[in-house]
Design a protein around this motif. Sequence first.
Motif, PDB file in Angstrom:
ATOM      1  N   CYS A 195       1.844  12.410   3.131  1.00 28.85           N
ATOM      2  CA  CYS A 195       1.218  13.183   4.206  1.00 28.85           C
ATOM      3  C   CYS A 195       2.225  14.032   4.981  1.00 28.85           C
ATOM      4  CB  CYS A 195       0.517  12.238   5.188  1.00 28.85           C
ATOM      5  SG  CYS A 195      -0.846  11.304   4.491  1.00 28.85           S
ATOM      6  N   ARG A 196       3.427  14.189   4.470  1.00 29.01           N
ATOM      7  CA  ARG A 196       4.464  14.892   5.224  1.00 29.01           C
ATOM      8  C   ARG A 196       4.246  16.396   5.284  1.00 29.01           C
ATOM      9  NH1 ARG A 196       9.628  11.886   2.553  1.00 29.01           N
ATOM     10  NH2 ARG A 196       8.261  12.182   0.734  1.00 29.01           N
ATOM     11  N   PHE A 197       3.252  16.923   4.584  1.00 34.24           N
ATOM     12  CA  PHE A 197       2.953  18.350   4.648  1.00 34.24           C
ATOM     13  C   PHE A 197       2.153  18.702   5.911  1.00 34.24           C
ATOM     14  CE2 PHE A 197      -0.703  16.417   2.670  1.00 34.24           C
ATOM     15  CZ  PHE A 197      -1.782  17.102   3.208  1.00 34.24           C
ATOM     16  N   LEU A 198       1.553  17.700   6.573  1.00 33.48           N
ATOM     17  CA  LEU A 198       0.772  17.949   7.775  1.00 33.48           C
ATOM     18  C   LEU A 198       1.684  18.143   8.991  1.00 33.48           C
ATOM     19  CD1 LEU A 198      -1.975  15.217   7.213  1.00 33.48           C
ATOM     20  CD2 LEU A 198      -2.280  17.698   7.004  1.00 33.48           C
ATOM     21  N   ARG A 199       1.179  18.834  10.000  1.00 33.81           N
ATOM     22  CA  ARG A 199       1.986  19.096  11.198  1.00 33.81           C
ATOM     23  C   ARG A 199       2.351  17.778  11.855  1.00 33.81           C
ATOM     24  NH1 ARG A 199      -2.068  21.739  15.628  1.00 33.81           N
ATOM     25  NH2 ARG A 199      -0.046  22.135  16.594  1.00 33.81           N
ATOM     26  N   ASN A 200       3.575  17.711  12.380  1.00 29.67           N
ATOM     27  CA  ASN A 200       4.156  16.455  12.823  1.00 29.67           C
ATOM     28  C   ASN A 200       4.137  16.332  14.342  1.00 29.67           C
ATOM     29  OD1 ASN A 200       5.579  14.091  13.135  1.00 29.67           O
ATOM     30  ND2 ASN A 200       7.383  14.750  11.978  1.00 29.67           N
ATOM     31  N   PRO A 201       3.388  15.381  14.911  1.00 24.02           N
ATOM     32  CA  PRO A 201       3.340  15.196  16.367  1.00 24.02           C
ATOM     33  C   PRO A 201       4.679  14.782  16.970  1.00 24.02           C
ATOM     34  CG  PRO A 201       1.463  14.134  15.310  1.00 24.02           C
ATOM     35  CD  PRO A 201       2.425  14.502  14.221  1.00 24.02           C
ATOM     36  N   HIS A 202       5.616  14.384  16.154  1.00 18.51           N
ATOM     37  CA  HIS A 202       6.920  13.974  16.673  1.00 18.51           C
ATOM     38  C   HIS A 202       7.568  15.093  17.473  1.00 18.51           C
ATOM     39  CE1 HIS A 202      10.928  12.184  16.821  1.00 18.51           C
ATOM     40  NE2 HIS A 202      11.404  13.340  16.384  1.00 18.51           N
ATOM     41  N   TRP A 203       7.283  16.316  17.113  1.00 19.70           N
ATOM     42  CA  TRP A 203       7.948  17.447  17.765  1.00 19.70           C
ATOM     43  C   TRP A 203       7.264  17.851  19.070  1.00 19.70           C
ATOM     44  CZ3 TRP A 203      12.318  17.109  15.795  1.00 19.70           C
ATOM     45  CH2 TRP A 203      12.488  16.863  14.430  1.00 19.70           C
ATOM     46  N   ASP A 204       6.217  17.157  19.439  1.00 17.03           N
ATOM     47  CA  ASP A 204       5.555  17.373  20.726  1.00 17.03           C
ATOM     48  C   ASP A 204       5.975  16.227  21.657  1.00 17.03           C
ATOM     49  OD1 ASP A 204       3.654  17.255  22.898  1.00 17.03           O
ATOM     50  OD2 ASP A 204       2.316  18.543  21.732  1.00 17.03           O
ATOM     51  N   ASP A 205       6.676  16.572  22.736  1.00 13.98           N
ATOM     52  CA  ASP A 205       7.226  15.550  23.623  1.00 13.98           C
ATOM     53  C   ASP A 205       6.150  14.625  24.184  1.00 13.98           C
ATOM     54  OD1 ASP A 205       9.748  16.541  23.224  1.00 13.98           O
ATOM     55  OD2 ASP A 205       9.759  17.768  25.047  1.00 13.98           O
ATOM     56  N   LYS A 206       4.933  15.141  24.392  1.00 17.67           N
ATOM     57  CA  LYS A 206       3.866  14.335  24.978  1.00 17.67           C
ATOM     58  C   LYS A 206       3.288  13.326  23.975  1.00 17.67           C
ATOM     59  CE  LYS A 206       2.417  17.988  28.183  1.00 17.67           C
ATOM     60  NZ  LYS A 206       1.295  18.897  28.591  1.00 17.67           N
ATOM     61  N   LEU A 207       3.485  13.600  22.687  1.00 17.29           N
ATOM     62  CA  LEU A 207       2.879  12.765  21.652  1.00 17.29           C
ATOM     63  C   LEU A 207       3.868  11.851  20.952  1.00 17.29           C
ATOM     64  CD1 LEU A 207       0.570  15.447  19.970  1.00 17.29           C
ATOM     65  CD2 LEU A 207      -0.025  13.815  21.779  1.00 17.29           C
ATOM     66  N   ARG A 208       5.149  12.110  21.139  1.00 20.89           N
ATOM     67  CA  ARG A 208       6.177  11.420  20.345  1.00 20.89           C
ATOM     68  C   ARG A 208       6.089   9.906  20.452  1.00 20.89           C
ATOM     69  NH1 ARG A 208      11.679  13.953  21.445  1.00 20.89           N
ATOM     70  NH2 ARG A 208      10.601  15.607  20.298  1.00 20.89           N
ATOM     71  N   ALA A 209       5.855   9.409  21.652  1.00 23.99           N
ATOM     72  CA  ALA A 209       5.855   7.955  21.857  1.00 23.99           C
ATOM     73  C   ALA A 209       4.530   7.303  21.450  1.00 23.99           C
ATOM     74  CB  ALA A 209       6.158   7.627  23.315  1.00 23.99           C
ATOM     75  N   LEU A 210       3.502   8.113  21.159  1.00 23.44           N
ATOM     76  CA  LEU A 210       2.207   7.588  20.763  1.00 23.44           C
ATOM     77  C   LEU A 210       2.168   7.410  19.243  1.00 23.44           C
ATOM     78  CD1 LEU A 210      -0.002   9.884  23.035  1.00 23.44           C
ATOM     79  CD2 LEU A 210       0.859   7.583  23.538  1.00 23.44           C
ATOM     80  N   ASP A 211       1.050   6.919  18.727  1.00 20.15           N
ATOM     81  CA  ASP A 211       0.918   6.818  17.276  1.00 20.15           C
ATOM     82  C   ASP A 211      -0.436   7.365  16.849  1.00 20.15           C
ATOM     83  OD1 ASP A 211      -1.114   4.596  17.005  1.00 20.15           O
ATOM     84  OD2 ASP A 211       0.442   3.437  18.032  1.00 20.15           O
ATOM     85  N   GLY A 212      -0.677   7.371  15.543  1.00 18.92           N
ATOM     86  CA  GLY A 212      -1.852   8.021  14.987  1.00 18.92           C
ATOM     87  C   GLY A 212      -3.175   7.387  15.340  1.00 18.92           C
ATOM     88  N   ARG A 213      -3.173   6.232  15.979  1.00 21.16           N
ATOM     89  CA  ARG A 213      -4.408   5.622  16.461  1.00 21.16           C
ATOM     90  C   ARG A 213      -4.861   6.229  17.771  1.00 21.16           C
ATOM     91  NH1 ARG A 213      -2.017  -0.399  16.008  1.00 21.16           N
ATOM     92  NH2 ARG A 213      -0.347   0.761  17.039  1.00 21.16           N
ATOM     93  N   ASP A 214      -3.957   6.964  18.447  1.00 22.10           N
ATOM     94  CA  ASP A 214      -4.277   7.616  19.712  1.00 22.10           C
ATOM     95  C   ASP A 214      -5.088   8.882  19.454  1.00 22.10           C
ATOM     96  OD1 ASP A 214      -3.591   9.612  22.029  1.00 22.10           O
ATOM     97  OD2 ASP A 214      -3.097   7.621  22.808  1.00 22.10           O
ATOM     98  N   ALA A 215      -6.124   9.109  20.259  1.00 24.87           N
ATOM     99  CA  ALA A 215      -7.007  10.263  20.041  1.00 24.87           C
ATOM    100  C   ALA A 215      -6.243  11.581  20.130  1.00 24.87           C
ATOM    101  CB  ALA A 215      -8.141  10.239  21.062  1.00 24.87           C
ATOM    102  N   ALA A 216      -5.261  11.659  21.031  1.00 31.51           N
ATOM    103  CA  ALA A 216      -4.518  12.913  21.178  1.00 31.51           C
ATOM    104  C   ALA A 216      -3.694  13.212  19.925  1.00 31.51           C
ATOM    105  CB  ALA A 216      -3.610  12.850  22.407  1.00 31.51           C
ATOM    106  N   VAL A 217      -3.098  12.200  19.349  1.00 38.53           N
ATOM    107  CA  VAL A 217      -2.332  12.381  18.115  1.00 38.53           C
ATOM    108  C   VAL A 217      -3.250  12.758  16.970  1.00 38.53           C
ATOM    109  CG1 VAL A 217      -0.866  11.238  16.405  1.00 38.53           C
ATOM    110  CG2 VAL A 217      -0.503  10.822  18.846  1.00 38.53           C
TER     111      VAL A 217
END
Length: 304
Positions: A195-217
Amino acid sequence: MTASSSTPLSAPPAIVLVTGPSGAGRSTAINALEDLGYEVIDNLPLSLLPRLLDGPPLGRPLALGLDVRNRDFGTNALIAAIDQLVARPDQNAQVLYLEADRQELVRRYSETRRMHPLAPAGSPLAGITRESELLSPVRARADILIDTTGMSPHDLRAEIDRWFAHGDGRPLGVTIHSFSYKRGLPLGMDIVIDCRFLRNPHWDDKLRALDGRDAAVATYVKADPRFDPFFDRLKSLVDLLLPAHKQEGKSHLSIGFGCTGGQHRSVTVTEHLASALADDGWHVSKRHREMERRDALGNKGHAV
């Protein structure tokens, strides 16, 4: 196959006693019943059967494997155990007897090079003949009799399904995993998708500490214009494969989704697919390896 009736049971029994001569397929039948949700106890000493039945109520159907290897096996003891079960109004019990012709049993022993339990130092035929004589009265008490001569293990599993499965047969269990490629592939994967072709939330400071179970991520990942066509094709592929694997007799399928850190993209895809398959009626479980590892470490650090 021969049986006391050619019609499958209207209601699967609460207890199935599985017996028959060694080499006739008892282990395969026991495993098939376990896949159908039965609790399996193999080679239970007959003297312990009353204690088992008088104990706490059974939480699910029970399959008991009984043969001449049981510690206190005896023809009369086994017949008495069958009579005891049949006489209990609180138990719906059936005796499943598996057999094969002697030539077939000899062939199976010659292929596996195993010793017959009743002829450990002699010809398997001698043990087969002796065992057949011992079990003859038990065979006469069978509710379901299956002749496995010429059957493959796959064929026997299908026959067990026909007799004992609810609905449309053995439930196929699906486990969906998320993981980080940094830590390697999880063991036992049948299908792995990157799945590494999808856009990566790691580069968004607000999302970095969250994970894929979070609605925003999840919203962030699904906003990638490639997500919808990717997931549509993925779902179509899985819809094709799951019934095919079930028909082939497979009882479990593991699907893995990986990304760089196993925290955002792979978790979102895992959650989305698990939800879609559960809505379709499949038996689905999910594992987030890196999330479990992080929780075990007390949330110390986050993967990229």
